[in-house]
Design a protein around this motif. Structure first.
Motif, PDB file in Angstrom:
ATOM      1  N   ILE A 115       1.122  -1.266   0.432  1.00 46.47           N
ATOM      2  CA  ILE A 115      -0.332  -0.062  -0.451  1.00 46.47           C
ATOM      3  C   ILE A 115       0.777   1.773  -0.079  1.00 46.47           C
ATOM      4  O   ILE A 115       0.799   2.212  -1.249  1.00 46.47           O
ATOM      5  CB  ILE A 115      -1.038   0.065   1.021  1.00 46.47           C
ATOM      6  N   ILE A 116       2.099   1.726   0.597  1.00 45.47           N
ATOM      7  CA  ILE A 116       2.510   2.339   1.138  1.00 45.47           C
ATOM      8  C   ILE A 116       4.057   2.992  -0.395  1.00 45.47           C
ATOM      9  O   ILE A 116       3.731   4.008   0.258  1.00 45.47           O
ATOM     10  CB  ILE A 116       3.925   2.787   2.459  1.00 45.47           C
ATOM     11  N   ARG A 117       3.816   1.782  -1.346  1.00 44.12           N
ATOM     12  CA  ARG A 117       3.899   2.721  -2.986  1.00 44.12           C
ATOM     13  C   ARG A 117       3.097   3.185  -3.417  1.00 44.12           C
ATOM     14  O   ARG A 117       4.180   3.714  -4.053  1.00 44.12           O
ATOM     15  CB  ARG A 117       4.598   0.882  -3.520  1.00 44.12           C
ATOM     16  N   GLN A 118       2.186   3.190  -3.362  1.00 49.32           N
ATOM     17  CA  GLN A 118       1.250   4.381  -4.092  1.00 49.32           C
ATOM     18  C   GLN A 118       1.604   5.880  -3.157  1.00 49.32           C
ATOM     19  O   GLN A 118       1.641   5.990  -2.381  1.00 49.32           O
ATOM     20  CB  GLN A 118      -0.683   3.913  -3.819  1.00 49.32           C
ATOM     21  N   PRO A 119       1.261   6.411  -4.463  1.00 48.51           N
ATOM     22  CA  PRO A 119       1.880   8.101  -3.382  1.00 48.51           C
ATOM     23  C   PRO A 119       0.754   8.322  -2.687  1.00 48.51           C
ATOM     24  O   PRO A 119      -0.397   8.113  -2.727  1.00 48.51           O
ATOM     25  CB  PRO A 119       1.544   9.174  -4.964  1.00 48.51           C
ATOM     26  N   LEU A 120       1.764   9.405  -1.700  1.00 47.47           N
ATOM     27  CA  LEU A 120       0.736   9.207  -0.157  1.00 47.47           C
ATOM     28  C   LEU A 120      -0.710  10.334  -0.852  1.00 47.47           C
ATOM     29  O   LEU A 120      -1.226  11.229  -0.370  1.00 47.47           O
ATOM     30  CB  LEU A 120       1.334  10.303   0.849  1.00 47.47           C
ATOM     31  N   ASP A 121      -0.566  10.901  -1.826  1.00 45.16           N
ATOM     32  CA  ASP A 121      -2.347  12.332  -2.318  1.00 45.16           C
ATOM     33  C   ASP A 121      -2.641  11.207  -3.120  1.00 45.16           C
ATOM     34  O   ASP A 121      -3.583  11.603  -3.729  1.00 45.16           O
ATOM     35  CB  ASP A 121      -1.380  13.793  -3.430  1.00 45.16           C
ATOM     36  N   THR A 122      -2.766  10.160  -3.211  1.00 47.25           N
ATOM     37  CA  THR A 122      -3.455   9.385  -3.894  1.00 47.25           C
ATOM     38  C   THR A 122      -5.447   9.226  -2.869  1.00 47.25           C
ATOM     39  O   THR A 122      -4.727   9.262  -2.347  1.00 47.25           O
ATOM     40  CB  THR A 122      -3.026   7.656  -3.760  1.00 47.25           C
ATOM     41  N   PRO A 123      -6.045  10.019  -4.252  1.00 49.41           N
ATOM     42  CA  PRO A 123      -7.222   9.829  -4.132  1.00 49.41           C
ATOM     43  C   PRO A 123      -8.198   8.364  -3.214  1.00 49.41           C
ATOM     44  O   PRO A 123      -8.198   7.518  -3.710  1.00 49.41           O
ATOM     45  CB  PRO A 123      -8.282  10.680  -4.971  1.00 49.41           C
ATOM     46  N   ILE A 124      -9.005   8.769  -2.061  1.00 47.53           N
ATOM     47  CA  ILE A 124      -9.617   7.009  -1.445  1.00 47.53           C
ATOM     48  C   ILE A 124     -10.483   7.435  -1.275  1.00 47.53           C
ATOM     49  O   ILE A 124     -11.165   8.619  -0.623  1.00 47.53           O
ATOM     50  CB  ILE A 124      -8.493   6.949  -0.030  1.00 47.53           C
TER      51      ILE A 124
END
Length: 165
Positions: A115-124
């Motif tokens: 999960i942490i490999r995604q950009p932290l600003d990824t919309p959820i």
């Protein structure tokens, strides 16, 4: 004992992942320390109408699974929704409840690596209403949500222990 975040562990990990992992480690240690002496009956007690320790621990375990699912961009399954609906049920032994929590904490640790490999600003999108947040917001909430329910489990345990003959 020093809290996990002060032990200088996991320093090779990104700061947000490290913070979430430290929160999970603290949850594991605190629930064993404070709630571990309860028996099968006590884990389901609801003194003064408080939610049971069993509920709190199941809720932590199942919420972490749901948070990871949201972070992975996957809709919740019918099994997850059924598990959510049964969190307040007075079923399970002390051992089965602690085992579910331990398994969820370990599973969350494994899933977090991906999960942490995604950009932290990824919309959820969260929940049935698809409330907007970001990956960073979700991860911070997962850590604080876990700690909030650990605190509630500890408080309920202290009430139960104070009422023992």
């Amino acid at each position: 004992m020093t809290e996990p975040w002060l032990r200088r562990t996991l320093s090779h990990l990104p700061v947000l992942q490290r913070a979430v992992l430290h929160s999970l480690q603290m949850a594991q240690e605190d629930t064993v320390k404070w709630c571990g002496s309860l028996d099968d009956r006590e884990v389901h007690e609801r003194p003064f109408g408080l939610p049971s320790v069993g509920f709190q621990l199941r809720h932590i375990a199942r919420s972490l699974d749901r948070f990871c699912t949201y972070a992975e961009g996957i809709p919740l399954t019918q099994d997850q929704l059924a598990a959510l609906a049964s969190e307040m049920d007075n079923h399970g032994t002390r051992e089965s409840i602690f085992t579910e929590l331990e398994a969820s904490l370990e599973n969350t640790r494994r899933r977090l690596d991906e999960i942490i490999r995604q950009p932290l600003d990824t919309p959820i999108a969260i929940g049935r209403k698809h409330l907007p947040t970001t990956l960073a917001g979700l991860l911070v909430h997962a850590a604080e949500h876990t700690q909030r329910h650990v605190g509630q489990a500890i408080t309920t345990t202290k009430v139960i222990l104070a009422q023992r003959p």
